[in-house]
Design an enzyme around this catalytic site. Sequence first.
Site, PDB file in Angstrom:
ATOM      1  N   HIS A  10     -50.351 -60.286  40.516  1.00 40.34           N
ATOM      2  CA  HIS A  10     -51.024 -58.994  40.376  1.00 40.34           C
ATOM      3  C   HIS A  10     -51.744 -59.394  39.107  1.00 40.34           C
ATOM      4  O   HIS A  10     -51.432 -60.060  38.333  1.00 40.34           O
ATOM      5  CB  HIS A  10     -49.805 -57.906  39.862  1.00 40.34           C
ATOM      6  CG  HIS A  10     -50.498 -56.647  39.794  1.00 40.34           C
ATOM      7  ND1 HIS A  10     -51.052 -56.044  38.684  1.00 40.34           N
ATOM      8  CD2 HIS A  10     -50.263 -55.356  40.481  1.00 40.34           C
ATOM      9  CE1 HIS A  10     -51.279 -54.705  38.656  1.00 40.34           C
ATOM     10  NE2 HIS A  10     -50.579 -54.342  39.883  1.00 40.34           N
ATOM     11  N   ASP A  21     -41.945 -61.220  37.068  1.00 43.99           N
ATOM     12  CA  ASP A  21     -42.416 -59.884  37.224  1.00 43.99           C
ATOM     13  C   ASP A  21     -41.968 -59.226  38.255  1.00 43.99           C
ATOM     14  O   ASP A  21     -42.079 -59.565  39.714  1.00 43.99           O
ATOM     15  CB  ASP A  21     -44.127 -59.824  37.447  1.00 43.99           C
ATOM     16  CG  ASP A  21     -44.823 -58.602  38.031  1.00 43.99           C
ATOM     17  OD1 ASP A  21     -43.978 -57.629  38.181  1.00 43.99           O
ATOM     18  OD2 ASP A  21     -46.108 -58.673  38.274  1.00 43.99           O
ATOM     19  N   GLN A  43     -42.248 -55.335  41.841  1.00 42.30           N
ATOM     20  CA  GLN A  43     -41.891 -54.740  43.356  1.00 42.30           C
ATOM     21  C   GLN A  43     -40.507 -55.144  43.710  1.00 42.30           C
ATOM     22  O   GLN A  43     -39.949 -54.592  44.922  1.00 42.30           O
ATOM     23  CB  GLN A  43     -42.938 -55.517  44.275  1.00 42.30           C
ATOM     24  CG  GLN A  43     -44.226 -55.093  43.959  1.00 42.30           C
ATOM     25  CD  GLN A  43     -44.434 -53.842  44.441  1.00 42.30           C
ATOM     26  OE1 GLN A  43     -43.988 -53.067  45.497  1.00 42.30           O
ATOM     27  NE2 GLN A  43     -45.614 -53.159  43.808  1.00 42.30           N
ATOM     28  N   LYS A  73     -42.231 -47.252  40.147  1.00 44.44           N
ATOM     29  CA  LYS A  73     -42.066 -47.860  41.479  1.00 44.44           C
ATOM     30  C   LYS A  73     -40.561 -47.867  41.921  1.00 44.44           C
ATOM     31  O   LYS A  73     -40.498 -48.075  43.132  1.00 44.44           O
ATOM     32  CB  LYS A  73     -42.546 -49.314  41.635  1.00 44.44           C
ATOM     33  CG  LYS A  73     -44.178 -49.354  41.106  1.00 44.44           C
ATOM     34  CD  LYS A  73     -44.750 -50.780  41.248  1.00 44.44           C
ATOM     35  CE  LYS A  73     -46.184 -50.712  41.073  1.00 44.44           C
ATOM     36  NZ  LYS A  73     -46.856 -51.739  40.824  1.00 44.44           N
ATOM     37  N   CYS A 108     -54.957 -55.165  43.410  1.00 46.11           N
ATOM     38  CA  CYS A 108     -54.911 -55.800  42.128  1.00 46.11           C
ATOM     39  C   CYS A 108     -54.514 -57.200  42.159  1.00 46.11           C
ATOM     40  O   CYS A 108     -53.925 -57.718  41.469  1.00 46.11           O
ATOM     41  CB  CYS A 108     -53.710 -55.042  41.223  1.00 46.11           C
ATOM     42  SG  CYS A 108     -54.213 -53.459  40.681  1.00 46.11           S
TER      43      CYS A 108
END
Length: 417
Positions: free
Chosen positions: A134, A211, A214, A237, A375
């Site tokens: 991302h 990261d 998600q 999220k 993104c």
Amino acid sequence: MNMQVKIDSPLQQFDVDKVRLDFPILNEKVHGQDLVYMDNGATSQKPQSVIDAIANFYYQTNSNVHRGAHALSDHATQLFEEARVKVQHFINANSRKEIIWTRGTTESINLVAQTWGRQNIHQGDEIIISTLEHHSNIVPWQMLCEQTGATLIPVEVKANGQFDLANFKSCLSSKTKLVSVGHISNALGVINPIEQIIPLAHEVGAKVLIDGAQAAPHVIIDVQKLNCDFYAFSGHKMFAPTGIGVLYGKEDILSNMPPWHGGGEMIEVVSFEKTTYNQLPYKFEAGTPNIEAVIGLGAAVDYLEKFDRKQLANYELELLDYATSKAQQISGLKIIGSDCEKASVLSFIIEGCHSQDVGMILDQQGIAVRTGHHCAMPLMSALNINGTIRASLCFYNTKQEIDKLFAGIEKAQSFLN
Ligand SMILES: *Cc1c(COP(=O)(O)O)cnc(C)c1O
């Protein structure tokens, strides 16, 4: 391209109709149609318990935290710090001091870049990311490289959307100071082999940031077992409000990092001669925090932990499997990100149809998907596509909704072809 899905528990045990009642927005109409929300990769919907936690804070407890001035402030501080402990347990961190509140994944990554990065990255050093990242896990490192003279190295992606582990190994060297990769790709849903990436990076003496934006809503995270140095994710999220995120860092690393933002709350003693900084985690939390969102995040963790999370994940994979086999029956449809381990994201293109046009026609039918580059422009370039249509599923989606999605896609195809 058969999806290998392991189902541990039978589907009947998961009552999706009951779960849907927890999310009031799912009863909304869009363009006169029942909302079919499949843009969970952009943000998830919020359960009633999270909405209530935020409202109740304003009805009953609103006050600033950590001031110790009066009863309301003490109560607000208590709720605020309880949420930190909930998040600590949610990712199995060793200590509450390792949980730093930020505005989101983006801010968490920038914090590491501008504190640990400025302190430890020098001219000639290398930072490894992947092509799947991302923009939030690309641009902060590009900025740091410009500031320090370090080099950013993207690991290649395979044609099927998989992280190229062999290429990663060939990128590693004694120059590698940091490896920063996504746990799950937001654009494709592909799960990266972080259990292999992390020890390989440590072997050359690099630190590792994951990261997890998600991953947090879909998989069980255990930062101690992963042994990553940093882990970043966003509240919104994972069923919590926007404007709150988490940076996990190992305590010894965080202790040695300089603060980033200066101001109230992050200090111990201030004088014009010398200011000393507060202990962890407050050293990195300057200014009045987003108290209601922290409390909302605590409620979101409580909500998720009411479930058998393995069962949630299995249900989502069953949805993905169902959507994948439906997609394979549509002529001209190509799935991007296949033949590998995935979370419940179906990203695809349709021959002869612009993704944006398909998205608009779906929207007219009340179906919310995302179209475009997600993104992740470098990923789109590497795969030689302009963008995809992305249906990102959550445990409150149903097979009937997936049927609507594909009926909508066939309708779009008949309009556009
Ligand atoms: C959404 C997302 C981000 C950015 O999260 P924000 O909440 O916008 O800060 C970073 N990485 C991935 C993989 C994402 O999906």
